[in-house]
Scaffold this active site. Structure first.
Site, short mmCIF file in Angstrom:
data_model
loop_
_atom_site.label_atom_id
_atom_site.label_comp_id
_atom_site.label_asym_id
_atom_site.label_seq_id
_atom_site.Cartn_x
_atom_site.Cartn_y
_atom_site.Cartn_z
N PRO A 15 0.90 -1.47 -0.14
CA PRO A 15 -0.02 -0.10 -0.04
C PRO A 15 0.72 1.38 -0.20
CG PRO A 15 -0.12 -1.16 2.19
CD PRO A 15 0.50 -2.02 1.29
N ASN A 16 0.43 2.05 -0.66
CA ASN A 16 0.96 3.64 -1.05
C ASN A 16 2.10 3.63 -1.71
OD1 ASN A 16 -1.25 4.74 0.52
ND2 ASN A 16 -0.52 3.77 2.31
N ARG A 23 5.38 12.62 -3.14
CA ARG A 23 5.44 13.20 -1.88
C ARG A 23 6.53 12.52 -0.93
NH1 ARG A 23 -0.86 11.96 -1.39
NH2 ARG A 23 -0.79 12.62 -3.39
N TYR A 28 11.56 8.76 1.01
CA TYR A 28 11.43 7.62 -0.04
C TYR A 28 12.38 8.08 -1.22
CZ TYR A 28 7.89 5.68 3.02
OH TYR A 28 7.49 5.25 4.40
N ASN A 79 7.93 -5.74 -0.94
CA ASN A 79 7.82 -4.83 -0.23
C ASN A 79 6.37 -4.70 0.35
OD1 ASN A 79 7.85 -2.48 1.22
ND2 ASN A 79 9.11 -1.24 -0.35
N ALA A 82 3.19 -1.22 4.60
CA ALA A 82 2.80 -1.15 5.98
C ALA A 82 2.19 -2.45 6.51
CB ALA A 82 1.63 0.07 6.08
N HIS A 85 4.35 -4.64 8.93
CA HIS A 85 4.24 -4.60 10.41
C HIS A 85 2.95 -4.98 10.92
CE1 HIS A 85 7.65 -2.10 9.06
NE2 HIS A 85 6.90 -1.15 8.48
N ASP A 92 1.66 -15.86 6.81
CA ASP A 92 1.46 -17.23 6.57
C ASP A 92 1.50 -17.47 5.20
OD1 ASP A 92 0.84 -17.49 9.22
OD2 ASP A 92 -1.41 -17.60 8.89
N GLU A 103 12.68 -9.94 1.27
CA GLU A 103 12.02 -8.76 1.97
C GLU A 103 12.80 -7.29 1.50
OE1 GLU A 103 11.35 -8.72 5.96
OE2 GLU A 103 10.65 -6.93 6.08
N HIS A 105 12.91 -3.11 1.81
CA HIS A 105 12.20 -1.75 2.37
C HIS A 105 13.20 -0.58 1.67
CE1 HIS A 105 9.10 -3.62 4.44
NE2 HIS A 105 9.91 -4.30 5.14
N LEU A 106 12.55 0.30 1.26
CA LEU A 106 13.25 1.60 0.70
C LEU A 106 13.95 2.18 1.73
CD1 LEU A 106 10.46 2.78 -1.67
CD2 LEU A 106 12.82 2.02 -2.41
N SER A 107 13.09 2.68 3.08
CA SER A 107 13.72 3.49 4.10
C SER A 107 14.27 2.47 5.02
CB SER A 107 12.52 4.24 4.62
OG SER A 107 11.69 3.33 5.05
N ARG A 112 13.16 4.77 12.21
CA ARG A 112 12.11 5.23 12.09
C ARG A 112 11.29 4.85 13.50
NH1 ARG A 112 9.50 4.99 6.52
NH2 ARG A 112 8.27 6.55 7.19
O1 CA2 Z 1 10.63 2.09 3.23
C1 CA2 Z 1 9.63 1.12 2.69
O2 CA2 Z 1 9.64 0.63 1.54
C2 CA2 Z 1 8.43 0.91 3.77
O3 CA2 Z 1 8.03 -0.47 3.06
C3 CA2 Z 1 7.50 1.80 3.02
C4 CA2 Z 1 5.95 1.76 3.61
C5 CA2 Z 1 6.07 1.86 5.14
O4 CA2 Z 1 5.00 1.75 5.83
C6 CA2 Z 1 7.21 0.95 5.84
O5 CA2 Z 1 7.34 0.99 7.23
C7 CA2 Z 1 8.39 0.91 4.87
C8 CA2 Z 1 5.32 3.16 3.08
C9 CA2 Z 1 5.20 3.15 1.85
C10 CA2 Z 1 4.43 4.64 1.53
O6 CA2 Z 1 5.02 5.13 0.50
C11 CA2 Z 1 5.00 6.55 0.16
C12 CA2 Z 1 5.64 6.89 -0.93
C13 CA2 Z 1 5.35 8.43 -1.15
C14 CA2 Z 1 4.63 9.15 -0.41
C15 CA2 Z 1 3.89 8.51 0.70
C16 CA2 Z 1 3.98 7.25 1.12
#
Ligand code: CA2
Length: 152
Positions: A15-16, A23, A28, A79, A82, A85, A92, A103, A105-107, A112
């Protein structure tokens, strides 16, 4: 396993992540998901792999795609955003399939909020790449390529 699966890597985004590049660049970066897809496809093809790159905002769709990977893909980059977590269902699903899952994750989730420090995916993943931005996807392709070469 059908022939189509022989060279296919499935790259699943939660998601997202469709908002990437529009943004929160401080967290990110400025790269878009389309650019990550193009970079992954180019890098995978150099290694003889095709890429099936997807994004969904829906938890059950990620579960469906993970199940579908058995027999249709040889490796998965996940990836789960959210849902990483929160989702026992995704835990499963990853545990239930034989296809190796990396797995990504970008960040750096450990730099965090506390709620990002636990992953329901990590303990059932073949490996985890965190905090290296879009390069993490490329490193995951290399890791899968190396694992798959060693398997065969
Ligand atoms: O760092 C990552 O790749 C995450 O999986 C990104 C998720 C976050 O919930 C994880 O904790 C770490 C969020 C993805 C949302 O991406 C956005 C990108 C631009 C603007 C808003 C959200």
């Amino acid at each position: 396993m059908g022939n189509d699966a022989v060279n296919k890597l499935l790259i699943l985004n939660g998601p997202n992540l469709n908002l990437l590049g529009t943004r929160e660049p401080e967290t990110y970066g400025t790269i878009t998901l389309d650019e990550i897809e193009n970079d992954c496809a180019a890098h995978a093809s150099e290694q003889g792999f095709t890429v099936d790159f997807r994004q969904t905002n829906t938890e059950g769709t990620l579960v469906d795609w993970l199940q579908e990977a058995s027999g249709t893909a040889i490796g998965i980059i996940l990836n789960a955003a959210a849902y990483t977590h929160t989702s026992i269902a995704i835990h499963d699903a990853v545990a239930a399939i034989e296809v190796p899952v990396i797995e990504v994750h970008l960040s750096n989730v450990f730099a965090r909020e506390d709620f990002r420090h636990h992953s329901f995916v990590s303990d059932v993943a073949a490996g985890v790449i965190i905090g290296l931005g879009a390069q993490g996807y490329i490193l995951a392709i290399d890791a899968l390529a190396s694992m798959l070469r060693n398997q065969s």
